[in-house]
Design an enzyme around this catalytic site. Structure first.
Site, PDB file in Angstrom:
ATOM      1  N   GLY A 141       0.927  -1.274  -0.013  1.00 36.10           N
ATOM      2  CA  GLY A 141      -0.007  -0.069   0.061  1.00 36.10           C
ATOM      3  C   GLY A 141       0.846   1.091  -0.240  1.00 36.10           C
ATOM      4  O   GLY A 141       2.065   1.227  -0.309  1.00 36.10           O
ATOM      5  N   HIS A 142       0.179   2.513   0.038  1.00 33.66           N
ATOM      6  CA  HIS A 142       0.951   3.727   0.087  1.00 33.66           C
ATOM      7  C   HIS A 142       1.839   3.946   1.213  1.00 33.66           C
ATOM      8  O   HIS A 142       2.621   4.727   1.312  1.00 33.66           O
ATOM      9  CB  HIS A 142      -0.026   4.833  -0.171  1.00 33.66           C
ATOM     10  CG  HIS A 142      -1.051   4.924   1.331  1.00 33.66           C
ATOM     11  ND1 HIS A 142      -1.809   4.217   1.201  1.00 33.66           N
ATOM     12  CD2 HIS A 142      -1.071   6.214   1.912  1.00 33.66           C
ATOM     13  CE1 HIS A 142      -2.637   4.784   2.541  1.00 33.66           C
ATOM     14  NE2 HIS A 142      -1.992   5.779   3.020  1.00 33.66           N
ATOM     15  N   THR A 146       2.239  -5.932   2.914  1.00 30.94           N
ATOM     16  CA  THR A 146       1.663  -7.274   3.879  1.00 30.94           C
ATOM     17  C   THR A 146       2.477  -8.233   3.339  1.00 30.94           C
ATOM     18  O   THR A 146       2.867  -8.423   2.179  1.00 30.94           O
ATOM     19  CB  THR A 146       0.025  -7.432   3.436  1.00 30.94           C
ATOM     20  OG1 THR A 146      -0.586  -6.230   3.767  1.00 30.94           O
ATOM     21  CG2 THR A 146      -0.321  -8.609   4.200  1.00 30.94           C
ATOM     22  N   ASP A 263     -11.486   5.222   2.669  1.00 31.65           N
ATOM     23  CA  ASP A 263     -10.464   4.985   1.482  1.00 31.65           C
ATOM     24  C   ASP A 263     -11.139   3.909   0.766  1.00 31.65           C
ATOM     25  O   ASP A 263     -10.460   2.903   0.412  1.00 31.65           O
ATOM     26  CB  ASP A 263      -9.107   4.808   2.021  1.00 31.65           C
ATOM     27  CG  ASP A 263      -8.110   4.624   0.800  1.00 31.65           C
ATOM     28  OD1 ASP A 263      -8.458   5.309  -0.328  1.00 31.65           O
ATOM     29  OD2 ASP A 263      -7.075   4.190   0.916  1.00 31.65           O
ATOM     30  N   ARG A 420     -36.998  43.797  34.366  1.00 32.09           N
ATOM     31  CA  ARG A 420     -35.924  42.959  34.236  1.00 32.09           C
ATOM     32  C   ARG A 420     -36.227  41.598  33.574  1.00 32.09           C
ATOM     33  O   ARG A 420     -37.373  41.142  33.513  1.00 32.09           O
ATOM     34  CB  ARG A 420     -35.383  42.708  35.642  1.00 32.09           C
ATOM     35  CG  ARG A 420     -34.905  43.959  36.605  1.00 32.09           C
ATOM     36  CD  ARG A 420     -34.304  43.804  37.696  1.00 32.09           C
ATOM     37  NE  ARG A 420     -32.857  43.209  37.316  1.00 32.09           N
ATOM     38  CZ  ARG A 420     -31.669  44.163  37.063  1.00 32.09           C
ATOM     39  NH1 ARG A 420     -32.028  45.425  37.233  1.00 32.09           N
ATOM     40  NH2 ARG A 420     -30.494  43.576  37.043  1.00 32.09           N
TER      41      ARG A 420
END
Length: 513
Positions: A141-142, A146, A263, A420
């Site tokens: 992956g980036h 694995t 993602d 008030r």
């Protein structure tokens, strides 16, 4: 086709032979538009507005005239028809190119940030290499890769597992370190779904973080992207349904747990085997995060196109996403005084409706109002008057306040000079109906408020009485404006009338009828 950015070539160039098109379909150099000028007069000339290129010959493609020859002319160009469409798999090929290393990528963190002071210890288990034997790489992956691994000893000796390896050398920023920490936390929390890998444990040493998935058969079927490409992107409806059901199931499961993957793409779904009916597994939670239903709400309310529904700066500082910071002090909000002015001018009926609505506010919505009330420095008995408002404003007064006519604006709150206001009434006076209406839970607010109003203040009302209550003059078409505000059965204010009453009657309301 397009613009010609080069000089006209010399005359020794000759047209291509054996053209697939007849001469009448060849491209003319700088052809004429309507036959008013000869090709010889235009050839080689540059545009008077853009002298660095010659006009495109594309428009003469459809002309039937035979181009004149010239020593300065561009040679004939021929185009095959039909023109091929752009490849729909271009972005997929780009992904594959990056995967195989043919495209250079920017290193994590930009490559130039100092790593001094970064703590890359995670507190994960140690001794990975003594328990497992690393095998070949099976995916990349980036941010990591694995590998296959085997148990070295024990009852499970020789059993294969999948291990995601994340090099610490790539963790060049504090954000990157936190991403890894969060990924492990989320994987540890998500378990028990058929379309997710079963996380077992995380290890670390000086160089790497290892995430171990037990019972994960290395997903021999490969990526969903590879399966799509192998089929030429063609799926039957039934096959597409099988894929989509698994994807939607795992996404729904993650969302139910309060996690967003962030993602989702074909590369991040793996088949457990090469069979067509094999199961899909969602992988790579490196960009995943916990849902925060707060950051999104913050941005959404700031970007509202209607200024009446958009958060003010003071309200933004009171938002749950930002208010927990110690230095996020809430300033006095001018919107409060504008809403109080409208409230003081309202009929007793509208004031009762606003009081009912204020009782439905959530803790977060009341936080802003409490902060604003406290800034007015109420007296010991918990009430404020016009003097409190003037005193609070004078603490931050500048010359700009005089030019912007704030004193004139305060004069319109003169009703508070003789009485008030406590916090309960302040909530009714200072809440923004338009901002509440922009919330997803507005219907719930309005319905609850109407139920309270029914119990405490709703009564039979004649249209003429309602018109007088709302201050509508004799020139206003009362029945046209108010006919749907009252229930025909008992003459009481309807839910639609209640909601309209909360907004008040304006020129816009009258013109709409």
């Amino acid at each position: 086709m397009g613009l010609c950015h080069s000089k006209p070539p010399s005359s020794d160039r000759v047209p291509a032979q054996n053209s697939p098109l007849p001469a009448s379909e060849s491209v003319k150099p700088n052809g004429d538009n309507d036959g008013d000028h000869s090709a010889a007069n235009n050839e080689g000339k540059k545009s008077p507005f853009f002298p660095f290129f010659s006009p495109s010959p594309a428009h003469s493609f459809f002309s039937k005239k035979t181009p004149a020859t010239s020593g300065n002319s561009t040679p004939k160009r021929f185009f095959k028809r039909p023109f091929p469409p752009p490849s729909p798999a271009k972005h997929i090929r780009a992904v594959l190119a990056r995967r195989h290393g043919s495209v250079k990528t920017i290193p994590e963190g930009g490559g130039g940030e100092s790593e001094v002071g970064l703590d890359k210890s995670f507190g994960f288990s140690k001794g990975f290499s003594s328990k497992y034997e690393m095998g070949e790489e099976v995916g990349r992956g980036h941010f990591g890769y694995t590998c296959a691994a085997k148990f070295k000893k024990g009852d499970a000796k020789g059993q294969q597992v999948a291990v995601k390896v994340i090099p610490k050398a790539k963790m060049t920023t504090a954000i990157a370190i936190e991403d890894v920490r969060r990924e492990v936390k989320i994987l540890r929390a998500l378990s028990g779904h058929n379309n997710l890998p079963h996380f077992y444990d995380a290890y670390e040493d000086h160089d790497n973080v290892y995430i171990w998935f037990v019972g994960f058969r290395l997903c021999e079927g490969g990526e969903l992207l590879d399966r799509i490409l192998s089929r030429g992107g063609k799926y039957t409806e039934e096959d597409a349904k099988t894929v989509m059901i698994q994807i939607l199931n795992v996404v729904a499961f993650c969302h139910l747990q309060g996690v967003v993957h962030r993602d989702l793409k074909p590369e991040n779904f793996l088949y457990t085997s090469k069979e067509d009916t094999s199961q899909l597994k969602a992988i790579d939670f490196g960009l995943s995060d916990y849902v925060r239903p707060e950051a999104r709400d913050f941005v959404k309310r700031l970007l509202n196109k209607d200024p009446r529904r958009r958060l003010t700066a003071a309200q933004a500082l009171s938002h749950p996403w930002i208010k927990d910071l110690n230095d996020a002090k809430v300033p006095l909000d001018i919107l409060v005084f504008k809403l109080m002015r409208a409230y003081l001018r309202s009929s007793s009926l509208r004031k009762a409706a606003l009081r009912a609505l204020s009782k439905t506010l959530t803790v977060d919505e009341l936080f802003y109002l409490r902060e604003q009330f406290a800034l007015l420095e109420p007296s010991k008995n918990g009430t404020i008057s016009l003097e409190n408002i003037k005193s609070a404003l004078m603490k931050m007064a500048t010359d700009a306040m005089k030019d912007s006519r704030i004193p004139e604006f305060l004069a319109q709150l003169s009703a508070l000079q003789y009485r008030r206001m406590d916090f309960e009434e302040f909530c009714a006076a200072a809440l923004s109906v338009h901002q509440l209406e922009a919330l997803d839970r507005w219907e719930q607010h309005a319905r609850c408020a109407y139920e309270l109003f029914e119990k405490e203040g709703n009564r039979p009302i004649m249209i003429d009485e309602l018109a007088s209550e709302l201050g509508l003059g004799p020139s206003v078409p009362v029945h046209a404006v108010l006919h749907d505000w009252l229930r025909h059965t008992d003459g009481k204010l309807s839910f639609l009338g209640f909601v309209k009453l909360l907004h008040g009657v304006s020129n816009r309301t009258i013109k709409a009828h």
